[in-house]
Design an enzyme around this catalytic site. Sequence first.
Site, PDB file in Angstrom:
ATOM      1  N   THR A  49       1.052  -1.105   0.002  1.00 34.88           N
ATOM      2  CA  THR A  49      -0.007  -0.003  -0.030  1.00 34.88           C
ATOM      3  C   THR A  49       0.905   1.071   0.062  1.00 34.88           C
ATOM      4  OG1 THR A  49      -1.914  -0.947   1.035  1.00 34.88           O
ATOM      5  CG2 THR A  49      -1.808   1.327   1.241  1.00 34.88           C
TER       6      THR A  49
ATOM      7  N   HIS B  87      -7.608 -11.075  -1.162  1.00 31.31           N
ATOM      8  CA  HIS B  87      -6.867 -10.480  -0.053  1.00 31.31           C
ATOM      9  C   HIS B  87      -7.631 -11.001   1.272  1.00 31.31           C
ATOM     10  CE1 HIS B  87      -4.474  -8.656   3.154  1.00 31.31           C
ATOM     11  NE2 HIS B  87      -4.375  -7.359   2.251  1.00 31.31           N
TER      12      HIS B  87
ATOM     13  N   ASN C 283      -4.016 -10.380   6.971  1.00 31.28           N
ATOM     14  CA  ASN C 283      -3.808  -9.243   7.617  1.00 31.28           C
ATOM     15  C   ASN C 283      -5.086  -8.405   8.334  1.00 31.28           C
ATOM     16  OD1 ASN C 283      -1.190  -9.812   6.896  1.00 31.28           O
ATOM     17  ND2 ASN C 283      -1.002  -8.063   5.349  1.00 31.28           N
TER      18      ASN C 283
ATOM     19  N   TYR D 256      -8.220  -7.927   7.621  1.00 28.80           N
ATOM     20  CA  TYR D 256      -9.274  -7.406   6.928  1.00 28.80           C
ATOM     21  C   TYR D 256     -10.407  -8.265   6.734  1.00 28.80           C
ATOM     22  CZ  TYR D 256      -5.646  -3.953   6.148  1.00 28.80           C
ATOM     23  OH  TYR D 256      -4.382  -3.072   6.180  1.00 28.80           O
TER      24      TYR D 256
ATOM     25  N   ASN E 268      -3.866  -5.617  12.988  1.00 32.35           N
ATOM     26  CA  ASN E 268      -5.177  -5.072  12.958  1.00 32.35           C
ATOM     27  C   ASN E 268      -6.074  -5.889  14.007  1.00 32.35           C
ATOM     28  OD1 ASN E 268      -4.833  -3.026  10.941  1.00 32.35           O
ATOM     29  ND2 ASN E 268      -4.914  -4.457   9.330  1.00 32.35           N
TER      30      ASN E 268
END
Length: 365
Positions: free
Chosen positions: A29, A178, A181, A183, A238
């Site tokens: 990112t 994805h 991580n 999400y 996260n």
Amino acid sequence: MTEATPSLFDSYTLGKITLSNRVVMAPLTRNRAGAGFVPGDLAVEYYAQRASAGLIITEATQISQQGQGYQDTPGIYSEAQVAGWKKITEAVHAKGGRIVAQLWHVGRVSHTSLQPNGGAPVAPSAITAKTKTFVNNSFAETSAPRALELSEIPGLIEDYRRAAANAIKAGFDGVEIHGANGYLIDQFLRDGANKRTDAYGGSIENRARLLIEVMAAVIAEIGAARTGLRLSPVTPANDLSDSNPQVLFNHVVDELEKLHPVYIHVVEGATGGPRDVAPDFSFEELHRRYSGTWIVNNGYDLDLAQTVIAAGKADLIAFGKPFISNPDLVERFKRAAPLNELDRDTLYGGGAKGYIDYPALEPVG
């Protein structure tokens, strides 16, 4: 006659495409999309500079406005975004590279200022992530999410399918879902974030349902040979946790084996952190359960990568931050040349500085 020991610099057949080497550029990112969350000319140059990677996986790219969690990240749900990405895929292909789009929905790792009509971010359950996002050029606490309604899930899966179709329209060689991580898909997988009592919560089978349904929908749209997946079984990124990750991810990989996406891309350890964050977790056990291409990532240098490839413990190795500061990373590895130092102040947001101005080696001869 014995076969030669595999090397990081060997070509590799991935589905229906040939990679020039086994070095993968991991998704990174960089927060430099323009108006309408369209990747611009700087991104064309950035990816073209790195086309000597065997495979480029793009920065995480949201499948909808609801899927956005950070400022200035690109999307792949509008015609303008597809057109922006097409310039990138054409530039990479012109240099002989291969590139796939990473499809992203951040779930609860977002902020109301980024959401449609300033609404709450969505999640499997209404549990706020104790983490930060990047908005208004600074890091801010994430907003409290709301739980997705059961009736919303088919539309969410449709967003993934449409994004995959858009990626092929934009000229990508495939997509990576994805699922890592912390999400949205990862949030559904973990019992620390998923407290649902319907068909998408409770048992491991139920918590894995969204991931498997998304993979099935994307594979039905563009084919298994163009569909990959990223997982991070033990990362605490996260604010994510699970009470039994080995059993959870053994089940996930067993179900994926039935669908047979072209690759699984695994973050070994804590994303961007220690590889040994969960010393009792067996990544080898996951690998044994899957017969497709196995990509590994996190903390690899040239020596470790060559060792793992030579031992047959992975097919491809993904490198993240080294590719930011070394557009010619493959050539530097081949020459055992020193790497450029990373400028951390220019990682997120900004312009050309720290994005397309890292120097490459002088040509030999």
